[in-house]
Design a protein around this motif. Structure first.
Motif, mmCIF file in Angstrom:
data_model
loop_
_atom_site.group_PDB
_atom_site.id
_atom_site.type_symbol
_atom_site.label_atom_id
_atom_site.label_comp_id
_atom_site.label_asym_id
_atom_site.label_seq_id
_atom_site.Cartn_x
_atom_site.Cartn_y
_atom_site.Cartn_z
ATOM 1 N N SER A 153 0.797 -1.227 0.000
ATOM 2 C CA SER A 153 0.000 0.000 0.000
ATOM 3 C C SER A 153 0.833 1.281 0.000
ATOM 4 N N SER A 154 2.128 1.181 0.222
ATOM 5 C CA SER A 154 2.976 2.374 0.177
ATOM 6 C C SER A 154 4.345 2.000 -0.394
ATOM 7 N N HIS A 155 5.069 3.014 -0.813
ATOM 8 C CA HIS A 155 6.408 2.808 -1.360
ATOM 9 C C HIS A 155 7.309 2.117 -0.337
ATOM 10 N N ASP A 156 7.331 2.642 0.878
ATOM 11 C CA ASP A 156 8.199 2.077 1.913
ATOM 12 C C ASP A 156 7.839 0.636 2.251
ATOM 13 N N SER A 157 6.556 0.351 2.387
ATOM 14 C CA SER A 157 6.165 -1.012 2.745
ATOM 15 C C SER A 157 6.422 -1.984 1.594
ATOM 16 N N ALA A 158 6.249 -1.543 0.348
ATOM 17 C CA ALA A 158 6.544 -2.403 -0.802
ATOM 18 C C ALA A 158 8.033 -2.741 -0.841
ATOM 19 N N LEU A 159 8.891 -1.753 -0.586
ATOM 20 C CA LEU A 159 10.333 -1.998 -0.583
ATOM 21 C C LEU A 159 10.766 -2.859 0.598
ATOM 22 N N ALA A 160 10.048 -2.752 1.723
ATOM 23 C CA ALA A 160 10.394 -3.538 2.906
ATOM 24 C C ALA A 160 10.164 -5.022 2.673
ATOM 25 N N GLY A 161 9.199 -5.359 1.828
ATOM 26 C CA GLY A 161 8.918 -6.762 1.555
ATOM 27 C C GLY A 161 8.047 -7.397 2.611
ATOM 28 N N GLY A 162 8.095 -8.707 2.658
ATOM 29 C CA GLY A 162 7.259 -9.458 3.584
ATOM 30 C C GLY A 162 8.101 -10.342 4.485
ATOM 31 N N TRP A 163 7.503 -11.415 4.966
ATOM 32 C CA TRP A 163 8.164 -12.315 5.900
ATOM 33 C C TRP A 163 9.419 -12.942 5.306
ATOM 34 N N THR A 164 9.457 -13.126 3.994
ATOM 35 C CA THR A 164 10.609 -13.780 3.374
ATOM 36 C C THR A 164 11.619 -12.782 2.831
ATOM 37 N N GLY A 165 11.403 -11.499 3.097
ATOM 38 C CA GLY A 165 12.340 -10.478 2.662
ATOM 39 C C GLY A 165 11.787 -9.631 1.534
ATOM 40 N N PRO A 166 12.653 -8.818 0.930
ATOM 41 C CA PRO A 166 12.229 -7.915 -0.145
ATOM 42 C C PRO A 166 11.723 -8.677 -1.369
ATOM 43 N N VAL A 167 10.720 -8.118 -2.027
ATOM 44 C CA VAL A 167 10.197 -8.698 -3.273
ATOM 45 C C VAL A 167 10.253 -7.705 -4.416
ATOM 46 N N VAL A 168 10.531 -6.446 -4.105
ATOM 47 C CA VAL A 168 10.619 -5.409 -5.121
ATOM 48 C C VAL A 168 11.985 -4.752 -5.005
ATOM 49 N N GLU A 169 12.743 -4.783 -6.092
ATOM 50 C CA GLU A 169 14.035 -4.104 -6.131
ATOM 51 C C GLU A 169 13.960 -3.066 -7.236
ATOM 52 N N PRO A 170 13.997 -1.784 -6.877
ATOM 53 C CA PRO A 170 13.887 -0.736 -7.896
ATOM 54 C C PRO A 170 14.894 -0.933 -9.031
ATOM 55 N N GLY A 171 14.407 -0.841 -10.252
ATOM 56 C CA GLY A 171 15.258 -0.977 -11.427
ATOM 57 C C GLY A 171 15.534 -2.400 -11.837
#
Length: 71
Positions: free
Chosen positions: A48-66
């Motif tokens: 729902s937000s840029h920061d939370s998307a970059l933070a990822g979930g329980w298994t770690g980050p899922v979005v890496e810019p670029g």
């Protein structure tokens, strides 16, 4: 389905200039945020937000810019 939608969002971004979170966020809002927001998000993945998307979930980050190949 979740991975497919995220992958499509990132692949589209790779084909053109890197999208802003505002552009990708609109796709997330339409397809992902209904479930993936707040403390009860599946696997802890809040999109729902840029920061939370970059933070990822329980298994770690899922979005890496670029990086359209990020999980």
């Amino acid at each position: 389905m979740r991975g497919l939608a995220l992958g499509l969002c990132l692949q589209v971004g790779a084909a053109v200039a890197e999208p802003s979170f505002t552009e990708v966020g609109a796709i997330f809002a339409e397809n992902c945020v209904k479930c993936h927001s707040g403390a009860g998000a599946p696997m802890g993945l809040d999109l729902s937000s840029h920061d939370s998307a970059l933070a990822g979930g329980w298994t770690g980050p899922v979005v890496e810019p670029g990086n359209a190949d990020s999980p």
